[in-house]
Design a protein around this motif. Sequence first.
Motif, PDB file in Angstrom:
ATOM      1  N   GLU A  53       0.849  -1.190   0.000  1.00 26.05           N
ATOM      2  CA  GLU A  53       0.000   0.000   0.000  1.00 26.05           C
ATOM      3  C   GLU A  53       0.885   1.241   0.000  1.00 26.05           C
ATOM      4  N   PHE A  54       0.542   2.189  -0.860  1.00 27.63           N
ATOM      5  CA  PHE A  54       1.400   3.370  -1.010  1.00 27.63           C
ATOM      6  C   PHE A  54       1.233   4.348   0.153  1.00 27.63           C
ATOM      7  N   PHE A  55      -0.006   4.690   0.495  1.00 29.46           N
ATOM      8  CA  PHE A  55      -0.264   5.667   1.550  1.00 29.46           C
ATOM      9  C   PHE A  55      -0.504   4.971   2.892  1.00 29.46           C
ATOM     10  N   ASN A  56      -0.042   5.612   3.977  1.00 28.55           N
ATOM     11  CA  ASN A  56      -0.323   5.065   5.300  1.00 28.55           C
ATOM     12  C   ASN A  56      -1.590   5.722   5.873  1.00 28.55           C
ATOM     13  N   ASP A  57      -1.972   5.300   7.063  1.00 32.29           N
ATOM     14  CA  ASP A  57      -3.235   5.767   7.648  1.00 32.29           C
ATOM     15  C   ASP A  57      -3.250   7.283   7.864  1.00 32.29           C
ATOM     16  N   ARG A  58      -2.134   7.858   8.275  1.00 34.60           N
ATOM     17  CA  ARG A  58      -2.073   9.310   8.516  1.00 34.60           C
ATOM     18  C   ARG A  58      -2.271  10.080   7.215  1.00 34.60           C
ATOM     19  N   GLU A  59      -1.610   9.628   6.167  1.00 35.73           N
ATOM     20  CA  GLU A  59      -1.742  10.287   4.866  1.00 35.73           C
ATOM     21  C   GLU A  59      -3.172  10.180   4.349  1.00 35.73           C
ATOM     22  N   ILE A  60      -3.759   9.014   4.507  1.00 34.64           N
ATOM     23  CA  ILE A  60      -5.135   8.811   4.043  1.00 34.64           C
ATOM     24  C   ILE A  60      -6.090   9.730   4.790  1.00 34.64           C
ATOM     25  N   ALA A  61      -5.901   9.852   6.100  1.00 35.98           N
ATOM     26  CA  ALA A  61      -6.760  10.729   6.901  1.00 35.98           C
ATOM     27  C   ALA A  61      -6.613  12.181   6.460  1.00 35.98           C
ATOM     28  N   HIS A  62      -5.377  12.592   6.180  1.00 39.89           N
ATOM     29  CA  HIS A  62      -5.158  13.965   5.717  1.00 39.89           C
ATOM     30  C   HIS A  62      -5.798  14.196   4.350  1.00 39.89           C
ATOM     31  N   MET A  63      -5.644  13.239   3.448  1.00 44.45           N
ATOM     32  CA  MET A  63      -6.203  13.402   2.116  1.00 44.45           C
ATOM     33  C   MET A  63      -7.731  13.389   2.134  1.00 44.45           C
ATOM     34  N   GLU A  64      -8.321  12.763   3.133  1.00 49.33           N
ATOM     35  CA  GLU A  64      -9.779  12.855   3.282  1.00 49.33           C
ATOM     36  C   GLU A  64     -10.180  14.295   3.595  1.00 49.33           C
ATOM     37  N   ASP A  65      -9.366  14.988   4.404  1.00 50.12           N
ATOM     38  CA  ASP A  65      -9.615  16.410   4.674  1.00 50.12           C
ATOM     39  C   ASP A  65      -9.439  17.239   3.408  1.00 50.12           C
ATOM     40  N   VAL A  66      -8.401  16.914   2.634  1.00 57.76           N
ATOM     41  CA  VAL A  66      -8.144  17.637   1.383  1.00 57.76           C
ATOM     42  C   VAL A  66      -9.299  17.437   0.412  1.00 57.76           C
ATOM     43  N   ARG A  67      -9.804  16.190   0.352  1.00 59.34           N
ATOM     44  CA  ARG A  67     -10.942  15.929  -0.535  1.00 59.34           C
ATOM     45  C   ARG A  67     -12.146  16.778  -0.139  1.00 59.34           C
ATOM     46  N   GLY A  68     -12.331  16.979   1.162  1.00 55.88           N
ATOM     47  CA  GLY A  68     -13.427  17.840   1.607  1.00 55.88           C
ATOM     48  C   GLY A  68     -13.301  19.237   1.025  1.00 55.88           C
ATOM     49  N   LEU A  69     -12.071  19.756   0.943  1.00 56.26           N
ATOM     50  CA  LEU A  69     -11.849  21.075   0.346  1.00 56.26           C
ATOM     51  C   LEU A  69     -12.154  21.055  -1.149  1.00 56.26           C
ATOM     52  N   PHE A  70     -11.694  20.021  -1.834  1.00 55.93           N
ATOM     53  CA  PHE A  70     -11.935  19.912  -3.273  1.00 55.93           C
ATOM     54  C   PHE A  70     -13.427  19.847  -3.580  1.00 55.93           C
ATOM     55  N   ILE A  71     -14.123  18.957  -2.876  1.00 54.58           N
ATOM     56  CA  ILE A  71     -15.557  18.795  -3.114  1.00 54.58           C
ATOM     57  C   ILE A  71     -16.295  20.084  -2.757  1.00 54.58           C
ATOM     58  N   GLY A  72     -15.877  20.710  -1.653  1.00 46.25           N
ATOM     59  CA  GLY A  72     -16.488  21.989  -1.272  1.00 46.25           C
ATOM     60  C   GLY A  72     -16.280  23.049  -2.335  1.00 46.25           C
ATOM     61  N   GLY A  73     -15.072  23.065  -2.924  1.00 39.66           N
ATOM     62  CA  GLY A  73     -14.786  24.021  -3.985  1.00 39.66           C
ATOM     63  C   GLY A  73     -15.662  23.801  -5.209  1.00 39.66           C
ATOM     64  N   LEU A  74     -15.895  22.545  -5.546  1.00 41.17           N
ATOM     65  CA  LEU A  74     -16.763  22.245  -6.682  1.00 41.17           C
ATOM     66  C   LEU A  74     -18.193  22.694  -6.431  1.00 41.17           C
ATOM     67  N   TRP A  75     -18.646  22.559  -5.182  1.00 46.33           N
ATOM     68  CA  TRP A  75     -19.989  23.038  -4.844  1.00 46.33           C
ATOM     69  C   TRP A  75     -20.070  24.558  -4.902  1.00 46.33           C
ATOM     70  N   LEU A  76     -19.005  25.234  -4.477  1.00 48.53           N
ATOM     71  CA  LEU A  76     -18.978  26.696  -4.576  1.00 48.53           C
ATOM     72  C   LEU A  76     -19.051  27.132  -6.032  1.00 48.53           C
ATOM     73  N   ARG A  77     -18.384  26.392  -6.904  1.00 45.31           N
ATOM     74  CA  ARG A  77     -18.439  26.732  -8.334  1.00 45.31           C
ATOM     75  C   ARG A  77     -19.857  26.570  -8.869  1.00 45.31           C
ATOM     76  N   ARG A  78     -20.515  25.496  -8.466  1.00 44.93           N
ATOM     77  CA  ARG A  78     -21.897  25.298  -8.902  1.00 44.93           C
ATOM     78  C   ARG A  78     -22.784  26.449  -8.431  1.00 44.93           C
ATOM     79  N   ILE A  79     -22.586  26.882  -7.194  1.00 41.60           N
ATOM     80  CA  ILE A  79     -23.361  28.007  -6.657  1.00 41.60           C
ATOM     81  C   ILE A  79     -23.077  29.265  -7.460  1.00 41.60           C
ATOM     82  N   GLY A  80     -21.791  29.500  -7.772  1.00 45.08           N
ATOM     83  CA  GLY A  80     -21.418  30.688  -8.541  1.00 45.08           C
ATOM     84  C   GLY A  80     -22.051  30.694  -9.919  1.00 45.08           C
ATOM     85  N   ILE A  81     -22.039  29.556 -10.569  1.00 41.61           N
ATOM     86  CA  ILE A  81     -22.649  29.460 -11.901  1.00 41.61           C
ATOM     87  C   ILE A  81     -24.155  29.672 -11.815  1.00 41.61           C
TER      88      ILE A  81
END
Length: 234
Positions: free
Chosen positions: A91-119
């Motif tokens: 496995e490439f990523f360990n548990d700490r990295e996976i947990a952090h990237m879950e937080d990062v994904r929250g930002l990405f998904i949130g950003g996509l929703w903001l774009r939808r709102i803007g449009i």
Amino acid sequence: MTITAKTITYAAGIFTVFWLIIAFLITSVEAVAYWTPGYYEKEYTKYQVLNDLPEMNMDDLLDVTDEMMAFLRGKRENLHVYTTMGGEYREFFNDREIAHMEDVRGLFIGGLWLRRIGILITLCFAALAYFWGRKSAERTEALKRLIPKSLCIGTGAVFAVALALIGIISTDFSKYFIVFHKIFFNNDLWVLDPRTDMLINIVPEGFFFDTAARIALVFAVIVGMFFVGNLVIE
């Protein structure tokens, strides 16, 4: 046309621009992160990231990157990605990295929703302006002048603020990189150890600086074209 109507039109136009600029920013991030062929391979080569990983080839690293980006966009359920490293399938990523990237994904998904709102806000503004302007030739003519002008004012103001922020951040990228993480993350999972965490080795600080600079350039081009377009119409 009354002063009040003009004020409302300007306010609505500037409010719409604010959301439209957010949509432009999210699109700029996507353009660099997802739509730039060969970008990750070029950056990995530039920073010689394979030298800091257990024996691994570029193709496998790019496959891991594709899976990571799919995860960030919500197209993959988890980040348990396996690959061959040092002659071992692991496995490439360990548990700490996976947990952090879950937080990062929250930002990405949130950003996509903001774009939808803007449009959506932009479409509502355009629809309201269109139907309101149809009531008379005078209103239509007034809107043709006021809307581009309000969009220019809003775009110019937001762009000036963005340039100021870019200028400030460029004076000490490391400092503001840390500030960014402290603002958007309520934990210390983003503090990674290169001895145990693969993520920090494949995306070193230089990678983030290059990516931020490229995003800023794409953003400036999009906003500049939008501003000039409205300026010409006005």
